[in-house]
Design a protein around this motif. Structure first.
Motif, PDB file in Angstrom:
ATOM      1  N   PHE A 189      11.949 -10.746   5.977  1.00 31.72           N
ATOM      2  CA  PHE A 189      11.241 -10.347   7.193  1.00 31.72           C
ATOM      3  C   PHE A 189      10.050  -9.425   6.915  1.00 31.72           C
ATOM      4  CE2 PHE A 189      15.530 -11.205   9.131  1.00 31.72           C
ATOM      5  CZ  PHE A 189      15.131 -12.327   9.839  1.00 31.72           C
ATOM      6  N   SER A 190       9.623  -9.330   5.663  1.00 27.90           N
ATOM      7  CA  SER A 190       8.466  -8.502   5.264  1.00 27.90           C
ATOM      8  C   SER A 190       8.662  -7.027   5.595  1.00 27.90           C
ATOM      9  CB  SER A 190       7.173  -9.020   5.910  1.00 27.90           C
ATOM     10  OG  SER A 190       6.939 -10.358   5.574  1.00 27.90           O
ATOM     11  N   LYS A 191       9.891  -6.550   5.495  1.00 25.28           N
ATOM     12  CA  LYS A 191      10.185  -5.134   5.710  1.00 25.28           C
ATOM     13  C   LYS A 191      10.177  -4.416   4.365  1.00 25.28           C
ATOM     14  CE  LYS A 191      10.905  -5.919  10.046  1.00 25.28           C
ATOM     15  NZ  LYS A 191       9.991  -5.441  11.060  1.00 25.28           N
ATOM     16  N   GLU A 231       0.902   2.115   4.016  1.00 27.10           N
ATOM     17  CA  GLU A 231       1.467   1.375   2.880  1.00 27.10           C
ATOM     18  C   GLU A 231       2.574   0.404   3.307  1.00 27.10           C
ATOM     19  OE1 GLU A 231       0.307   1.566  -0.305  1.00 27.10           O
ATOM     20  OE2 GLU A 231      -1.239   2.892   0.501  1.00 27.10           O
ATOM     21  N   LEU A 232       3.112   0.570   4.509  1.00 25.74           N
ATOM     22  CA  LEU A 232       4.247  -0.250   4.932  1.00 25.74           C
ATOM     23  C   LEU A 232       3.907  -1.733   4.973  1.00 25.74           C
ATOM     24  CD1 LEU A 232       5.744   1.976   7.786  1.00 25.74           C
ATOM     25  CD2 LEU A 232       6.472   1.826   5.404  1.00 25.74           C
ATOM     26  N   ALA A 233       2.785  -2.086   5.555  1.00 27.17           N
ATOM     27  CA  ALA A 233       2.408  -3.501   5.657  1.00 27.17           C
ATOM     28  C   ALA A 233       2.146  -4.092   4.275  1.00 27.17           C
ATOM     29  CB  ALA A 233       1.184  -3.658   6.553  1.00 27.17           C
ATOM     30  N   ILE A 234       1.527  -3.317   3.397  1.00 27.15           N
ATOM     31  CA  ILE A 234       1.215  -3.794   2.044  1.00 27.15           C
ATOM     32  C   ILE A 234       2.508  -4.049   1.267  1.00 27.15           C
ATOM     33  CG2 ILE A 234       0.139  -3.130  -0.159  1.00 27.15           C
ATOM     34  CD1 ILE A 234      -1.830  -1.421   1.648  1.00 27.15           C
ATOM     35  N   LEU A 235       3.412  -3.073   1.284  1.00 27.34           N
ATOM     36  CA  LEU A 235       4.689  -3.229   0.585  1.00 27.34           C
ATOM     37  C   LEU A 235       5.521  -4.352   1.187  1.00 27.34           C
ATOM     38  CD1 LEU A 235       5.628   0.531   0.094  1.00 27.34           C
ATOM     39  CD2 LEU A 235       5.237  -1.125  -1.741  1.00 27.34           C
ATOM     40  N   GLY A 236       5.513  -4.455   2.515  1.00 33.20           N
ATOM     41  CA  GLY A 236       6.274  -5.506   3.189  1.00 33.20           C
ATOM     42  C   GLY A 236       5.780  -6.892   2.816  1.00 33.20           C
ATOM     43  N   ASP A 265       8.649  -0.714  -8.329  1.00 32.52           N
ATOM     44  CA  ASP A 265       8.511   0.464  -7.479  1.00 32.52           C
ATOM     45  C   ASP A 265       7.067   0.654  -7.028  1.00 32.52           C
ATOM     46  OD1 ASP A 265       9.685   2.768  -6.227  1.00 32.52           O
ATOM     47  OD2 ASP A 265       8.672   3.998  -7.721  1.00 32.52           O
ATOM     48  N   ARG A 266       6.904   0.821  -5.716  1.00 35.78           N
ATOM     49  CA  ARG A 266       5.623   1.021  -5.034  1.00 35.78           C
ATOM     50  C   ARG A 266       4.677  -0.178  -5.131  1.00 35.78           C
ATOM     51  NH1 ARG A 266       3.962   7.381  -4.950  1.00 35.78           N
ATOM     52  NH2 ARG A 266       6.024   8.107  -4.363  1.00 35.78           N
ATOM     53  N   LYS A 267       5.205  -1.321  -5.566  1.00 30.76           N
ATOM     54  CA  LYS A 267       4.406  -2.542  -5.559  1.00 30.76           C
ATOM     55  C   LYS A 267       4.940  -3.490  -4.480  1.00 30.76           C
ATOM     56  CE  LYS A 267       3.010  -6.592  -8.103  1.00 30.76           C
ATOM     57  NZ  LYS A 267       3.506  -7.575  -9.028  1.00 30.76           N
ATOM     58  N   ASP A 268       6.241  -3.781  -4.529  1.00 30.35           N
ATOM     59  CA  ASP A 268       6.837  -4.685  -3.545  1.00 30.35           C
ATOM     60  C   ASP A 268       8.124  -4.114  -2.952  1.00 30.35           C
ATOM     61  OD1 ASP A 268       8.371  -5.044  -5.864  1.00 30.35           O
ATOM     62  OD2 ASP A 268       7.433  -6.970  -6.307  1.00 30.35           O
ATOM     63  N   GLY A 269       8.328  -2.838  -3.144  1.00 30.18           N
ATOM     64  CA  GLY A 269       9.482  -2.122  -2.612  1.00 30.18           C
ATOM     65  C   GLY A 269       9.489  -0.732  -3.219  1.00 30.18           C
TER      66      GLY A 269
END
Length: 154
Positions: A75-77, A121-126, A93-97
């Motif tokens: 869900f891109s969270k 950063e939430l949308a980018i990581l999600g 870490d800090r790339k995709d979660g």
């Protein structure tokens, strides 16, 4: 910082929990306005919670592949995970979660604070987490990964 977020602990007491851990956590949560304890629920209701959620946390001390993290990626969270779970080997870490050292409440707190202080950063990581989901968890990706494993074994 805590006042800028709502923290939901979703789940129920394990039948084998003789220590009363779940009850202790919920009793302490009542004292903190931003923390809610929510009983386990059917998947359809859980998806409503996902829709309202920005970050999913798995603080498991040991779990081979918690479904909540896989669903969060789907869900891109943003997924904030203990280093002891299976998906931690896939996440960067800090790339995709976000990953914290297993059982480190200090690191978990620091990562939560960083997320609250860096909402952009939430949308980018999600989105990056969703890409990771597509790479490893989509059925087509899974089939290709198994085929590749079988070819490597020859």
């Amino acid at each position: 910082l805590r006042c800028k977020a709502i923290f939901r602990i979703i789940g129920s007491r394990f039948p084998s929990d003789e220590s009363g851990f779940y009850e202790k956590v919920c009793a302490r949560a009542i004292l903190i306005p931003e923390v809610e304890c929510v009983e386990s629920m059917p998947p359809s209701r859980l998806q409503e919670f996902y829709a309202e959620t920005n970050v999913l946390v798995s603080a498991s001390r040991h779990d081979s592949m918690p479904i909540v993290v896989t669903e969060g990626l789907m869900f891109s969270k943003v997924c904030l995970c203990s280093s002891a779970i299976g998906q931690a080997t896939l996440l960067e870490d800090r790339k995709d979660g976000l990953i914290f050292t297993n059982e480190s409440a200090v690191e978990l707190s620091e990562k939560m604070a960083w997320l609250i202080q860096n909402p952009a950063e939430l949308a980018i990581l999600g989105a990056a987490g969703r890409s990771l989901y597509e790479k490893y968890f989509l059925m087509s990706s899974f089939v290709n990964n198994v085929k590749n494993l079988m070819l490597d074994c020859r």
